[in-house]
Design a protein around this motif. Structure first.
Motif, PDB file in Angstrom:
ATOM      1  N   ASP A  20      33.011  49.973  39.580  1.00  0.00           N
ATOM      2  CA  ASP A  20      33.907  51.143  39.508  1.00  0.00           C
ATOM      3  C   ASP A  20      33.050  52.369  39.788  1.00  0.00           C
ATOM      4  OD1 ASP A  20      35.877  53.039  38.991  1.00  0.00           O
ATOM      5  OD2 ASP A  20      35.475  53.027  36.840  1.00  0.00           O
ATOM      6  N   ASP A  21      32.769  52.620  41.052  1.00  0.00           N
ATOM      7  CA  ASP A  21      31.818  53.675  41.405  1.00  0.00           C
ATOM      8  C   ASP A  21      32.534  54.977  41.751  1.00  0.00           C
ATOM      9  OD1 ASP A  21      32.817  52.626  43.896  1.00  0.00           O
ATOM     10  OD2 ASP A  21      31.161  53.645  44.902  1.00  0.00           O
ATOM     11  N   LEU A  22      31.759  55.978  42.190  1.00  0.00           N
ATOM     12  CA  LEU A  22      32.319  57.288  42.510  1.00  0.00           C
ATOM     13  C   LEU A  22      33.015  57.319  43.867  1.00  0.00           C
ATOM     14  CD1 LEU A  22      29.392  59.643  41.364  1.00  0.00           C
ATOM     15  CD2 LEU A  22      31.442  58.994  40.077  1.00  0.00           C
ATOM     16  N   LEU A  23      32.467  56.608  44.845  1.00  0.00           N
ATOM     17  CA  LEU A  23      32.911  56.787  46.220  1.00  0.00           C
ATOM     18  C   LEU A  23      34.147  55.956  46.574  1.00  0.00           C
ATOM     19  CD1 LEU A  23      32.307  58.297  48.798  1.00  0.00           C
ATOM     20  CD2 LEU A  23      30.612  56.558  49.392  1.00  0.00           C
ATOM     21  N   SER A  24      34.271  54.768  45.991  1.00  0.00           N
ATOM     22  CA  SER A  24      35.422  53.925  46.335  1.00  0.00           C
ATOM     23  C   SER A  24      36.074  53.278  45.126  1.00  0.00           C
ATOM     24  CB  SER A  24      34.993  52.822  47.312  1.00  0.00           C
ATOM     25  OG  SER A  24      34.219  51.828  46.649  1.00  0.00           O
ATOM     26  N   SER A  25      35.674  53.676  43.916  1.00  0.00           N
ATOM     27  CA  SER A  25      36.197  53.083  42.685  1.00  0.00           C
ATOM     28  C   SER A  25      36.048  51.565  42.693  1.00  0.00           C
ATOM     29  CB  SER A  25      37.664  53.463  42.478  1.00  0.00           C
ATOM     30  OG  SER A  25      38.093  53.149  41.184  1.00  0.00           O
ATOM     31  N   GLY A  26      34.948  51.101  43.294  1.00  0.00           N
ATOM     32  CA  GLY A  26      34.653  49.675  43.318  1.00  0.00           C
ATOM     33  C   GLY A  26      35.318  48.899  44.422  1.00  0.00           C
ATOM     34  N   LEU A  27      36.133  49.541  45.255  1.00  0.00           N
ATOM     35  CA  LEU A  27      36.832  48.818  46.312  1.00  0.00           C
ATOM     36  C   LEU A  27      35.923  48.484  47.481  1.00  0.00           C
ATOM     37  CD1 LEU A  27      40.181  50.856  46.376  1.00  0.00           C
ATOM     38  CD2 LEU A  27      39.881  48.502  45.580  1.00  0.00           C
ATOM     39  N   GLY A  28      34.903  49.321  47.725  1.00  0.00           N
ATOM     40  CA  GLY A  28      34.092  49.128  48.927  1.00  0.00           C
ATOM     41  C   GLY A  28      34.917  49.396  50.174  1.00  0.00           C
ATOM     42  N   LEU A  29      34.275  49.330  51.323  1.00  0.00           N
ATOM     43  CA  LEU A  29      34.979  49.636  52.566  1.00  0.00           C
ATOM     44  C   LEU A  29      36.114  48.655  52.827  1.00  0.00           C
ATOM     45  CD1 LEU A  29      35.285  51.324  55.102  1.00  0.00           C
ATOM     46  CD2 LEU A  29      33.482  49.969  56.182  1.00  0.00           C
ATOM     47  N   ASP A  30      35.880  47.374  52.609  1.00  0.00           N
ATOM     48  CA  ASP A  30      36.940  46.386  52.862  1.00  0.00           C
ATOM     49  C   ASP A  30      38.129  46.617  51.945  1.00  0.00           C
ATOM     50  OD1 ASP A  30      35.504  45.182  54.871  1.00  0.00           O
ATOM     51  OD2 ASP A  30      34.688  43.594  53.590  1.00  0.00           O
ATOM     52  N   GLY A  31      37.871  46.937  50.691  1.00  0.00           N
ATOM     53  CA  GLY A  31      38.967  47.196  49.761  1.00  0.00           C
ATOM     54  C   GLY A  31      39.734  48.456  50.106  1.00  0.00           C
ATOM     55  N   LEU A  32      39.031  49.488  50.554  1.00  0.00           N
ATOM     56  CA  LEU A  32      39.710  50.717  50.965  1.00  0.00           C
ATOM     57  C   LEU A  32      40.657  50.445  52.128  1.00  0.00           C
ATOM     58  CD1 LEU A  32      36.795  53.327  50.860  1.00  0.00           C
ATOM     59  CD2 LEU A  32      38.697  53.139  49.238  1.00  0.00           C
ATOM     60  N   LYS A  33      40.251  49.555  53.027  1.00  0.00           N
ATOM     61  CA  LYS A  33      41.070  49.221  54.187  1.00  0.00           C
ATOM     62  C   LYS A  33      42.295  48.392  53.824  1.00  0.00           C
ATOM     63  CE  LYS A  33      37.239  48.929  57.531  1.00  0.00           C
ATOM     64  NZ  LYS A  33      36.497  48.001  58.417  1.00  0.00           N
ATOM     65  N   GLY A  34      42.245  47.711  52.697  1.00  0.00           N
ATOM     66  CA  GLY A  34      43.235  46.694  52.376  1.00  0.00           C
ATOM     67  C   GLY A  34      44.526  47.254  51.807  1.00  0.00           C
ATOM     68  N   ALA A  35      45.289  46.346  51.189  1.00  0.00           N
ATOM     69  CA  ALA A  35      46.571  46.704  50.583  1.00  0.00           C
ATOM     70  C   ALA A  35      46.356  47.692  49.451  1.00  0.00           C
ATOM     71  CB  ALA A  35      47.256  45.444  50.063  1.00  0.00           C
ATOM     72  N   PRO A  36      47.384  48.468  49.086  1.00  0.00           N
ATOM     73  CA  PRO A  36      47.234  49.425  47.985  1.00  0.00           C
ATOM     74  C   PRO A  36      46.700  48.757  46.725  1.00  0.00           C
ATOM     75  CG  PRO A  36      49.302  49.809  49.133  1.00  0.00           C
ATOM     76  CD  PRO A  36      48.719  48.550  49.713  1.00  0.00           C
ATOM     77  N   ALA A  37      45.719  49.402  46.103  1.00  0.00           N
ATOM     78  CA  ALA A  37      45.141  48.858  44.874  1.00  0.00           C
ATOM     79  C   ALA A  37      46.256  48.655  43.850  1.00  0.00           C
ATOM     80  CB  ALA A  37      44.090  49.818  44.332  1.00  0.00           C
ATOM     81  N   PRO A  38      46.335  47.489  43.243  1.00  0.00           N
ATOM     82  CA  PRO A  38      47.514  47.154  42.427  1.00  0.00           C
ATOM     83  C   PRO A  38      47.509  47.828  41.062  1.00  0.00           C
ATOM     84  CG  PRO A  38      45.922  45.365  42.367  1.00  0.00           C
ATOM     85  CD  PRO A  38      45.381  46.371  43.342  1.00  0.00           C
ATOM     86  N   PHE A  39      48.699  47.925  40.493  1.00  0.00           N
ATOM     87  CA  PHE A  39      48.895  48.336  39.111  1.00  0.00           C
ATOM     88  C   PHE A  39      49.350  47.096  38.324  1.00  0.00           C
ATOM     89  CE2 PHE A  39      50.521  52.634  40.904  1.00  0.00           C
ATOM     90  CZ  PHE A  39      49.216  53.082  41.090  1.00  0.00           C
ATOM     91  N   ALA A  40      48.705  46.812  37.216  1.00  0.00           N
ATOM     92  CA  ALA A  40      49.104  45.651  36.421  1.00  0.00           C
ATOM     93  C   ALA A  40      50.548  45.806  35.926  1.00  0.00           C
ATOM     94  CB  ALA A  40      48.154  45.478  35.240  1.00  0.00           C
ATOM     95  N   ASN A  41      50.892  47.010  35.509  1.00  0.00           N
ATOM     96  CA  ASN A  41      52.262  47.323  35.111  1.00  0.00           C
ATOM     97  C   ASN A  41      52.697  48.526  35.944  1.00  0.00           C
ATOM     98  OD1 ASN A  41      54.662  48.117  33.992  1.00  0.00           O
ATOM     99  ND2 ASN A  41      53.930  48.169  31.859  1.00  0.00           N
ATOM    100  N   PRO A  42      53.442  48.308  37.025  1.00  0.00           N
ATOM    101  CA  PRO A  42      53.766  49.419  37.926  1.00  0.00           C
ATOM    102  C   PRO A  42      54.483  50.580  37.252  1.00  0.00           C
ATOM    103  CG  PRO A  42      54.251  47.314  38.973  1.00  0.00           C
ATOM    104  CD  PRO A  42      53.921  47.012  37.538  1.00  0.00           C
ATOM    105  N   ALA A  43      55.217  50.324  36.197  1.00  0.00           N
ATOM    106  CA  ALA A  43      55.929  51.414  35.521  1.00  0.00           C
ATOM    107  C   ALA A  43      54.983  52.259  34.670  1.00  0.00           C
ATOM    108  CB  ALA A  43      57.048  50.849  34.649  1.00  0.00           C
ATOM    109  N   HIS A  44      53.856  51.688  34.283  1.00  0.00           N
ATOM    110  CA  HIS A  44      52.919  52.414  33.418  1.00  0.00           C
ATOM    111  C   HIS A  44      51.473  52.105  33.841  1.00  0.00           C
ATOM    112  CE1 HIS A  44      56.151  53.635  30.731  1.00  0.00           C
ATOM    113  NE2 HIS A  44      56.610  52.396  30.781  1.00  0.00           N
ATOM    114  N   PRO A  45      51.066  52.538  35.015  1.00  0.00           N
ATOM    115  CA  PRO A  45      49.683  52.296  35.437  1.00  0.00           C
ATOM    116  C   PRO A  45      48.716  53.066  34.543  1.00  0.00           C
ATOM    117  CG  PRO A  45      50.780  53.788  36.955  1.00  0.00           C
ATOM    118  CD  PRO A  45      51.833  53.284  36.027  1.00  0.00           C
TER     119      PRO A  45
END
Length: 581
Positions: A20-45
């Motif tokens: 969980d870093d500053l630049l990509s919140s742990g997603l890295g370049l591949d994660g940034l390119k991918g699908a929207p980062a998920p919410f475990a509970n979409p109504a209350h992320p």
């Protein structure tokens, strides 16, 4: 620690390490390119989930992360950068609403080269809106980064449940937490957002927002490294950079920097306005909203991306615009081909180039001109959500019809919203009639706020005069970069008159009008669009490299530097040689 009496409420401090870093919140370049980062509970992320998604959205909104774009291979990168974030609401004296400030301090901060990069969000985006420019360049180098949303952002307020966005990004009811944007307590309805409805004309304060963010950055460095404090402009180099509206903000800051805080400025494709030179965004945006749909019907634009429908035929709505302008007597010709030619000639006389018009087909097809006009008119006239000009208003929509937003949609706005609807379940409504060209009535009204002379028109012009940039100091290193094909903020209206003004006043800014670059690097991933263009970000990174070498390595600052001769990307992947760097 230095005083930050402009901070409203508490300063939030969070650590970001271990996936969980500053630049990509742990997603890295591949994660940034991918699908929207998920919410475990979409109504209350959760706040960390919202932060991760906001960072991803900001990257995708600015950088070309497509498979042919070359990000991470030809230029740029997204390394893991652990560190801390300091976030707060700050307020300009006299303002009704705060701007959000955020400082990222990497664990490997370079104490030998004390550097703070200050930036403002592009467009009307949230506080992470410049991370692909400022964060991507600065954090791996060991610089801290101070961000401001400059009084814009996606902290939308929903009257349906009387909720807005708290400091941590989560939804909160009015009265239960300090909100990013909290309109006056009236019986409003629909959606309100800070840029349009704060009552502040936020654009006039963008420069002061940037300078306040720089002050906040120095204070947070004191807090992060008390043994090395104080951090001051005398012992810490402050570099200002931004693109689009963020580029305009750092140029405003350069002109307002009475205490010489800034050590250098790099502005990309800036929305900059100056007295008696160029044109104001509101002027050319409302003119484009009226005239570009018809002008783009001209045969010379047949191959421009978005200038024809999916079947290669002219857009029906654009043909209706030609007919409307003819019916109003603004176009004399009766034949559609001649009407398009006359509309094209009208825009050429107004300063538009064919190059800018061709690229502007994308903004026209995406209805950006109307969205800009409605929001900026409301801001300039200090209107609230219930009293916008020209009959416009914003509301939650389902299938295009006004509705009440569900919890999941509402909860995602802060992470996913661009800062100016429509989009993400919010519609721009009103300003229409039942004609074949339904939007023209609202657009004509917006245009008359510029061309007219009634009380509203005079008030709008006064607000535009208030946001004019002032001259920076003579010894400030400055570099302005702009895509030659920019169809949203054409160089003829923005950078070129600004640079000419500086030169006439004895300044020596560097200026690159970059061939084949346009306004939206992110659009280069769209089929057929990237073929004709190049990204602008790599040129911004190079300019920042050169400024760093000047400030920290003693390399002379050039009085002039030829613009690189790049070549359009074509249908294949971007190659380094195409950039001409």
């Amino acid at each position: 620690m230095q005083g930050v009496d402009f901070v409203q409420g508490e300063v939030s401090v969070t650590t970001h390490r271990d996936h969980d870093d500053l630049l990509s919140s742990g997603l890295g370049l591949d994660g940034l390119k991918g699908a929207p980062a998920p919410f475990a509970n979409p109504a209350h992320p959760t706040s960390p989930e919202l932060r991760r998604r906001a960072i991803q959205t900001s990257w995708k909104g600015i950088a070309d992360l497509g498979p042919l774009g070359g990000y991470g291979t030809v230029y740029g990168g997204v390394p893991d950068v652990p560190g801390r974030e300091y976030q707060a609401f700050a307020k300009i004296p006299g303002a009704y609403q705060p701007h959000r400030v955020l400082v990222q301090v990497p664990d490997h901060f370079d104490h030998a080269h004390r550097c703070l990069v200050v930036t403002a969000s592009s467009g009307s985006r949230g506080v992470y809106g410049a991370i692909a420019l400022a964060g991507a360049w600065a954090l791996p180098r060991g610089c801290a980064v101070a961000y401001t949303d400059k009084g814009t952002g996606s902290g939308y307020f929903d009257y349906a449940d009387n909720s807005g966005v708290a400091l941590n990004g989560e939804r909160a009811k009015r009265g239960t937490a300090m909100l990013e944007f909290e309109p006056a307590e009236t019986k409003g309805e629909g959606i309100a957002f800070k840029h349009a409805h704060s009552g502040d004309n936020p654009e006039a304060d963008w420069g002061r927002d940037v300078l306040q963010a720089a002050q906040f950055g120095l204070a947070m460095l004191d807090r992060a490294f008390p043994a090395q404090a104080p951090f001051t402009p005398q012992n810490t180099r402050i570099i200002a950079t931004g693109l689009s509206n963020g580029g305009g903000a750092v140029l405003q800051a350069a002109g307002a920097d009475a205490h010489h805080m800034l050590a250098g400025v790099v502005a990309l494709e800036p929305n900059v306005h100056m007295p008696d030179r160029g044109s104001a965004l509101y002027d050319y945006a409302t003119e484009a909203a009226m005239w570009l749909p018809c002008a783009l019907m001209d045969a010379r634009f047949a191959s421009a991306p978005f200038a024809r429908d999916a079947n290669g035929a002219p857009h029906v709505a654009w043909a209706a615009r030609c007919a409307s302008l003819h019916a109003q007597g603004l176009l004399k010709a009766a034949a559609p081909e001649q009407q398009a030619a006359q509309a094209h000639a009208h825009l050429r006389r107004a300063g538009w180039t064919d190059q800018a018009m061709a690229t502007a087909a994308a903004s026209t097809a995406l209805d950006l001109w109307r969205a800009i006009g409605a929001a900026y008119a409301s801001a300039y006239l200090h209107r609230d959500a219930a009293n916008m000009p020209c009959g416009y208003h914003y509301a939650a929509v389902v299938n295009g019809k006004p509705a009440v937003a569900d919890e999941a949609t509402r909860a995602s706005w802060w992470a996913d919203g661009s800062g100016i609807p429509p989009g993400h379940g919010i519609g721009l409504l009103g300003g229409t009639d039942a004609s074949a060209d339904p939007h023209l009535v609202g657009i004509t009204c917006l245009r008359k706020l510029w061309t007219g002379n009634d009380a509203d028109a005079r008030a709008l012009h006064a607000s535009v005069r208030a946001l004019a940039a002032k001259l920076p100091r003579k010894d400030l290193p400055m570099w302005v970069l702009h895509g030659a094909s920019d169809g949203l903020l054409p160089t003829a209206f923005t950078s070129e008159p600004y640079v000419a003004w500086l030169e006439a006043e004895g300044r020596q800014p560097l200026y690159w009008k970059v061939p084949y670059a346009q306004h939206f690097d992110a659009f280069l991933a769209l089929p057929g669009f990237g073929d004709k263009h190049l990204p602008l970000l790599p040129y911004g990174y190079v300019a920042l490299d050169r400024l760093w070498a000047h400030l920290f390595q003693g390399q002379p600052w050039p009085s002039a530097l030829p613009t690189p001769a790049g070549t359009a990307r074509g249908a294949g992947a971007l190659q380094k040689g195409m950039l001409g760097l």
